[in-house]
Design a protein around this motif. Sequence first.
Motif, PDB file in Angstrom:
ATOM      1  N   MET A   1      39.188  48.565  56.491  1.00  0.00           N
ATOM      2  CA  MET A   1      38.581  47.784  56.418  1.00  0.00           C
ATOM      3  C   MET A   1      39.509  46.008  57.103  1.00  0.00           C
ATOM      4  O   MET A   1      40.170  46.337  57.231  1.00  0.00           O
ATOM      5  CB  MET A   1      39.068  46.907  54.244  1.00  0.00           C
ATOM      6  N   LEU A   2      38.426  44.819  56.777  1.00  0.00           N
ATOM      7  CA  LEU A   2      39.446  44.587  58.492  1.00  0.00           C
ATOM      8  C   LEU A   2      39.725  43.711  57.849  1.00  0.00           C
ATOM      9  O   LEU A   2      39.922  43.554  56.384  1.00  0.00           O
ATOM     10  CB  LEU A   2      38.345  43.652  59.140  1.00  0.00           C
ATOM     11  N   THR A   4      41.141  39.861  57.866  1.00  0.00           N
ATOM     12  CA  THR A   4      40.214  38.774  58.294  1.00  0.00           C
ATOM     13  C   THR A   4      41.219  37.678  57.704  1.00  0.00           C
ATOM     14  O   THR A   4      42.460  37.780  56.600  1.00  0.00           O
ATOM     15  CB  THR A   4      39.071  38.513  57.999  1.00  0.00           C
ATOM     16  N   SER A   5      41.155  36.341  59.037  1.00  0.00           N
ATOM     17  CA  SER A   5      42.179  35.699  58.295  1.00  0.00           C
ATOM     18  C   SER A   5      41.405  34.228  58.369  1.00  0.00           C
ATOM     19  O   SER A   5      41.112  33.182  58.972  1.00  0.00           O
ATOM     20  CB  SER A   5      42.871  35.103  59.626  1.00  0.00           C
ATOM     21  N   ARG A   6      40.695  33.753  57.185  1.00  0.00           N
ATOM     22  CA  ARG A   6      39.962  32.830  57.065  1.00  0.00           C
ATOM     23  C   ARG A   6      41.183  31.293  56.496  1.00  0.00           C
ATOM     24  O   ARG A   6      42.384  31.944  56.557  1.00  0.00           O
ATOM     25  CB  ARG A   6      39.603  32.721  55.170  1.00  0.00           C
ATOM     26  N   TYR A  11      39.407  28.059  52.724  1.00  0.00           N
ATOM     27  CA  TYR A  11      39.594  28.177  50.896  1.00  0.00           C
ATOM     28  C   TYR A  11      39.329  27.336  50.601  1.00  0.00           C
ATOM     29  O   TYR A  11      38.498  27.163  49.226  1.00  0.00           O
ATOM     30  CB  TYR A  11      40.699  28.561  50.924  1.00  0.00           C
ATOM     31  N   CYS A  28      42.858  39.079  47.388  1.00  0.00           N
ATOM     32  CA  CYS A  28      43.494  40.027  48.435  1.00  0.00           C
ATOM     33  C   CYS A  28      43.606  39.194  49.766  1.00  0.00           C
ATOM     34  O   CYS A  28      42.414  38.316  50.166  1.00  0.00           O
ATOM     35  CB  CYS A  28      42.128  40.886  49.133  1.00  0.00           C
ATOM     36  N   ALA A  29      44.654  38.495  50.168  1.00  0.00           N
ATOM     37  CA  ALA A  29      44.199  37.893  51.278  1.00  0.00           C
ATOM     38  C   ALA A  29      45.301  38.303  52.738  1.00  0.00           C
ATOM     39  O   ALA A  29      44.254  37.065  53.608  1.00  0.00           O
ATOM     40  CB  ALA A  29      46.419  36.886  51.049  1.00  0.00           C
ATOM     41  N   GLY A  30      45.072  38.787  52.823  1.00  0.00           N
ATOM     42  CA  GLY A  30      44.829  39.723  53.772  1.00  0.00           C
ATOM     43  C   GLY A  30      45.704  38.787  55.626  1.00  0.00           C
ATOM     44  O   GLY A  30      46.151  38.828  55.115  1.00  0.00           O
ATOM     45  N   ASP A  49      48.472  41.705  49.364  1.00  0.00           N
ATOM     46  CA  ASP A  49      47.121  42.538  49.923  1.00  0.00           C
ATOM     47  C   ASP A  49      47.846  44.304  50.408  1.00  0.00           C
ATOM     48  O   ASP A  49      49.223  44.024  50.688  1.00  0.00           O
ATOM     49  CB  ASP A  49      47.108  42.499  51.474  1.00  0.00           C
ATOM     50  N   PRO A  50      47.378  45.436  49.644  1.00  0.00           N
ATOM     51  CA  PRO A  50      47.579  46.570  50.826  1.00  0.00           C
ATOM     52  C   PRO A  50      48.175  46.457  51.861  1.00  0.00           C
ATOM     53  O   PRO A  50      48.949  47.459  52.463  1.00  0.00           O
ATOM     54  CB  PRO A  50      46.459  47.677  50.434  1.00  0.00           C
ATOM     55  N   GLY A 118      47.787  46.226  45.659  1.00  0.00           N
ATOM     56  CA  GLY A 118      46.064  46.758  45.636  1.00  0.00           C
ATOM     57  C   GLY A 118      45.858  46.338  44.090  1.00  0.00           C
ATOM     58  O   GLY A 118      46.491  46.570  43.755  1.00  0.00           O
ATOM     59  N   LEU A 119      44.676  45.656  44.059  1.00  0.00           N
ATOM     60  CA  LEU A 119      43.678  45.583  42.719  1.00  0.00           C
ATOM     61  C   LEU A 119      43.393  46.858  43.220  1.00  0.00           C
ATOM     62  O   LEU A 119      43.088  48.065  43.644  1.00  0.00           O
ATOM     63  CB  LEU A 119      42.447  44.610  42.899  1.00  0.00           C
ATOM     64  N   SER A 135      38.441  35.883  48.178  1.00  0.00           N
ATOM     65  CA  SER A 135      37.619  35.569  49.054  1.00  0.00           C
ATOM     66  C   SER A 135      37.791  37.272  49.519  1.00  0.00           C
ATOM     67  O   SER A 135      38.561  37.531  50.179  1.00  0.00           O
ATOM     68  CB  SER A 135      38.235  34.689  49.941  1.00  0.00           C
ATOM     69  N   HIS A 136      36.784  37.551  49.609  1.00  0.00           N
ATOM     70  CA  HIS A 136      36.311  38.532  50.333  1.00  0.00           C
ATOM     71  C   HIS A 136      37.007  40.135  50.012  1.00  0.00           C
ATOM     72  O   HIS A 136      37.104  40.574  51.189  1.00  0.00           O
ATOM     73  CB  HIS A 136      36.139  38.248  51.888  1.00  0.00           C
ATOM     74  N   LEU A 137      36.694  40.060  48.729  1.00  0.00           N
ATOM     75  CA  LEU A 137      36.664  41.934  48.619  1.00  0.00           C
ATOM     76  C   LEU A 137      35.887  42.002  47.854  1.00  0.00           C
ATOM     77  O   LEU A 137      34.676  42.578  47.649  1.00  0.00           O
ATOM     78  CB  LEU A 137      38.785  41.715  47.763  1.00  0.00           C
TER      79      LEU A 137
HETATM   80  C1  LIG Z   1      37.451  40.760  54.161  1.00  0.00           C
HETATM   81  S1  LIG Z   1      39.727  40.608  54.217  1.00  0.00           S
HETATM   82  C2  LIG Z   1      39.746  39.276  53.411  1.00  0.00           C
HETATM   83  C3  LIG Z   1      40.983  38.302  53.964  1.00  0.00           C
HETATM   84  C4  LIG Z   1      41.227  37.215  52.899  1.00  0.00           C
HETATM   85  N1  LIG Z   1      41.486  36.927  52.122  1.00  0.00           N
HETATM   86  C5  LIG Z   1      39.704  36.248  54.318  1.00  0.00           C
HETATM   87  O1  LIG Z   1      39.334  35.990  52.917  1.00  0.00           O
HETATM   88  O2  LIG Z   1      40.003  35.779  55.466  1.00  0.00           O
HETATM   89  C6  LIG Z   1      39.590  41.622  53.145  1.00  0.00           C
HETATM   90  C7  LIG Z   1      41.424  42.035  52.249  1.00  0.00           C
HETATM   91  O3  LIG Z   1      41.432  43.108  51.056  1.00  0.00           O
HETATM   92  C8  LIG Z   1      42.258  43.921  51.453  1.00  0.00           C
HETATM   93  N2  LIG Z   1      42.015  44.586  50.258  1.00  0.00           N
HETATM   94  C9  LIG Z   1      41.473  46.199  50.306  1.00  0.00           C
HETATM   95  N3  LIG Z   1      41.743  47.025  49.300  1.00  0.00           N
HETATM   96  C10 LIG Z   1      42.122  45.801  48.571  1.00  0.00           C
HETATM   97  C11 LIG Z   1      42.815  46.525  47.349  1.00  0.00           C
HETATM   98  N4  LIG Z   1      42.550  47.020  46.441  1.00  0.00           N
HETATM   99  N5  LIG Z   1      42.819  44.618  46.685  1.00  0.00           N
HETATM  100  C12 LIG Z   1      43.787  43.860  47.077  1.00  0.00           C
HETATM  101  N6  LIG Z   1      43.223  43.775  48.470  1.00  0.00           N
HETATM  102  C13 LIG Z   1      42.711  44.650  49.068  1.00  0.00           C
HETATM  103  C14 LIG Z   1      42.032  44.711  52.695  1.00  0.00           C
HETATM  104  O4  LIG Z   1      43.353  44.676  52.845  1.00  0.00           O
HETATM  105  C15 LIG Z   1      41.570  42.834  53.905  1.00  0.00           C
HETATM  106  O5  LIG Z   1      42.705  42.473  54.110  1.00  0.00           O
END
Ligand SMILES: C[S@@+](CC[C@H](N)C(=O)[O-])C[C@H]1O[C@@H](n2cnc3c(N)ncnc32)[C@H](O)[C@@H]1O
Length: 219
Positions: A1-2, A4-6, A11, A28-30, A49-50, A118-119, A135-137
């Motif tokens: 999974m990417l 990403t950097s919003r 936000y 998941c803040a990424g 974030d993991p 991680g969730l 956002s975006h998980l």
């Molecule tokens: C698409 S990115 C979104 C990042 C940021 N929220 C944004 O909007 O740019 C998804 C993020 O979810 C994280 N992720 C993956 N599995 C997860 C979990 N079980 N719990 C929390 N974060 C997780 C990934 O490492 C990744 O950084």
Amino acid sequence: MLVTSRSYAEYEAMFDLKVLPESVLDCCAGGAGFTAEAAARGVDAIAADPAYAKDHAELVDAVRRSLPATAGIVDEHRGSFVWHWYGSPERKDQHRIEAADRFLQDVAAAPERYVAAGLPELPFGDRRFELVLCSHLLFTWADKYDLDWHTAALRELIRVSNAEVRVFPLVQQGAGAPVPWMAELLGRLESLEGVTTEIRKVPYEFQAGANEMLVVTRT
Ligand SMILES: C[S@@+](CC[C@H](N)C(=O)[O-])C[C@H]1O[C@@H](n2cnc3c(N)ncnc32)[C@H](O)[C@@H]1O
């Protein structure tokens, strides 16, 4: 999974944020710039974030590699995206590059704000944060994580929130397919004591039609 950097501005729009409360969790803040900016505004802001379990060089690499990769997803599903919020692909790239830089500076300067977790299990106490953002998980990866996983993840986000959980977007990644079990999930959440849910319009749209967030309120 990417990873990403919003940006903070993304936000603000995705979650229709006006005034930030005292404490906020981004999970998941990424590589997002939100936590750095919120902390600079005096908010007790934490990112989870993991990916934060990676060493610094690996994290930098994951964030940098994810920047061009998001453009690939948009190219693959060209007709499924609208540009009125960003204005142009260049302005979207600018948000992401600046947010990645902001994140990477802050994670080096204040690593205590970035928690490897991680969730569906978070290492925070009950009602620790006034507001919890996701956002975006959730929903984005509904092809990978099923209804039961989403139920467990949302219960955990609700547990660590004192007032509200906000989730964006409510559609799946890429072409933005709807989530088939959304109504069942909302029913499960509504059956929890002291929990109400609302689907609320936001001033952001990128995946066409994805201009709503889920707001879960805890009383
Ligand atoms: C698409 S990115 C979104 C990042 C940021 N929220 C944004 O909007 O740019 C998804 C993020 O979810 C994280 N992720 C993956 N599995 C997860 C979990 N079980 N719990 C929390 N974060 C997780 C990934 O490492 C990744 O950084």
